[in-house]
Design an enzyme around this catalytic site. Sequence first.
Site, PDB file in Angstrom:
ATOM      1  CB  THR A 158      39.689  -4.921  24.301  1.00 17.70           C
ATOM      2  OG1 THR A 158      39.189  -6.195  23.886  1.00 17.70           O
ATOM      3  CG2 THR A 158      38.760  -4.324  25.348  1.00 17.70           C
ATOM      4  CE  LYS A 184      35.752  -6.533  23.601  1.00 17.57           C
ATOM      5  NZ  LYS A 184      36.537  -7.415  24.579  1.00 17.57           N
ATOM      6  CB  THR A 195      36.929 -11.117  27.179  1.00 19.05           C
ATOM      7  OG1 THR A 195      37.479 -11.485  28.417  1.00 19.05           O
ATOM      8  CG2 THR A 195      36.987  -9.622  27.101  1.00 19.05           C
ATOM      9  CD  GLU A 281      43.695 -11.370  22.754  1.00 22.60           C
ATOM     10  OE1 GLU A 281      43.346 -10.345  23.360  1.00 22.60           O
ATOM     11  OE2 GLU A 281      44.149 -12.376  23.322  1.00 22.60           O
ATOM     12  CG  ASN A 403      46.793 -12.610  25.363  1.00 25.05           C
ATOM     13  OD1 ASN A 403      45.908 -12.117  26.053  1.00 25.05           O
ATOM     14  ND2 ASN A 403      46.550 -13.135  24.178  1.00 25.05           N
ATOM     15  CB  SER A 408      53.316  -3.155  28.695  1.00 26.59           C
ATOM     16  OG  SER A 408      53.330  -4.112  27.664  1.00 26.59           O
TER      17      SER A 408
END
Length: 408
Positions: A158, A184, A195, A281, A403, A408
């Site tokens: 992702t 992942k 996640t 991230e 995040n 979007s």
Amino acid sequence: MLTIDQQIMKKEEGTIITPAGFQVAGLHSGVKRKRNDLGIITCDVPANAAAVYTTNVIQAAPIKVTKESIAKEGKLQAVIVNSGNANACTGKQGEKDAFLMRSAAAEQLGIPEYYVAVASTGIIGLPMPMDKIIPSIKLLEPAASDNNVDQFNESILTTDIFTKSTCYQTTIDGKTVTMAGSAKGSGMIEPNMATMLAFVTTDAVIESSMLQVALKEVTETTFNCITVDGDTSTNDMVLIMASEKSGNEGLTPQHREWSVFVELLRKTCVDLAKMIARDGEGATTLIEVEVNGALNDKEATQAAKAVVGSSLVKTAVYGADANWGRIIAAVGYSKAIVNAETIDITIGQVKLLENSQPLAFAEEEVSEILNNETVKIVVDLNIGTGTGVAWGCDLTYDYVRINASYRS
């Protein structure tokens, strides 16, 4: 005599298809704008299987399907995976879609539906674009090729920056046993699980029930010891399949080399867990926190998780700030038993605190250590013999940027 650690060798070129019997494929179905988003793992025989799942009480539809599949016989022959859409909080239609993915994969491979597991990751709450996924499942052509491995590893990502893969080999009963994994995970990573999806393959001879015992034990000190941001997701899964093609005697806790197999699994999972933490991230630094001298191992791990999960510790590492006060504060609220007068803290090779008293140190030296890609923090509680390790990453401006615009 070799130690257990010396009996296990990393296979640098190994991948998820290196254990005998496995093939993979991956492609772009159109769920995501560009990167591959649909993948499959297959075994040429029904493989013994085990899995652990997210502790979130809200669990996505694919988890229900996978639980049902494994419960039937304890075997799997395929795992169908999509990214870009989590198929979570999608109601009865989401369940129907997950079962439809299972049946489509089973039909494509010519195997019973209950031999197929389903995994999904991505945005929560959106209907599954089945008009894209089902036709694409029919285009998947599993093979044991490096190109297919690359395509599969990309298909499960992702917000990840890089793919995650590892492989180890050992000898059990005089037979070569191989284990490998792909994973992942980048955000919403918090013990327990998060996640993240991890798929492990092995050719060891071992029953499903014994796989479950080993996986549960190993998960506690690997995947359950990573954190990125304190959020726990709805879709997490670690799944292992054993083709039983190595020819060793059946593994149980009574087998003389059971501990070798467990360590083989642990090393595989540690590698994947650390790569997930490193790819947090926006992260620039992998943080490893080791706690020694705790009352027991559980308490040590509890304290280590608190430190590596502290937003203030994470931001201090990002800012290369040797603020040991944030570390000792996290130890204090970890709920592990501590003696406030006996705590030592070391960053890299520099001891900052001894018996809870600050030591003189060069700020520039510690700042340089904190600017490395990997930072190790060691805390010694000096009240027992317990040890534990947890992994995480720094918290950066990019985490907010990524995040803030995830949908979007």
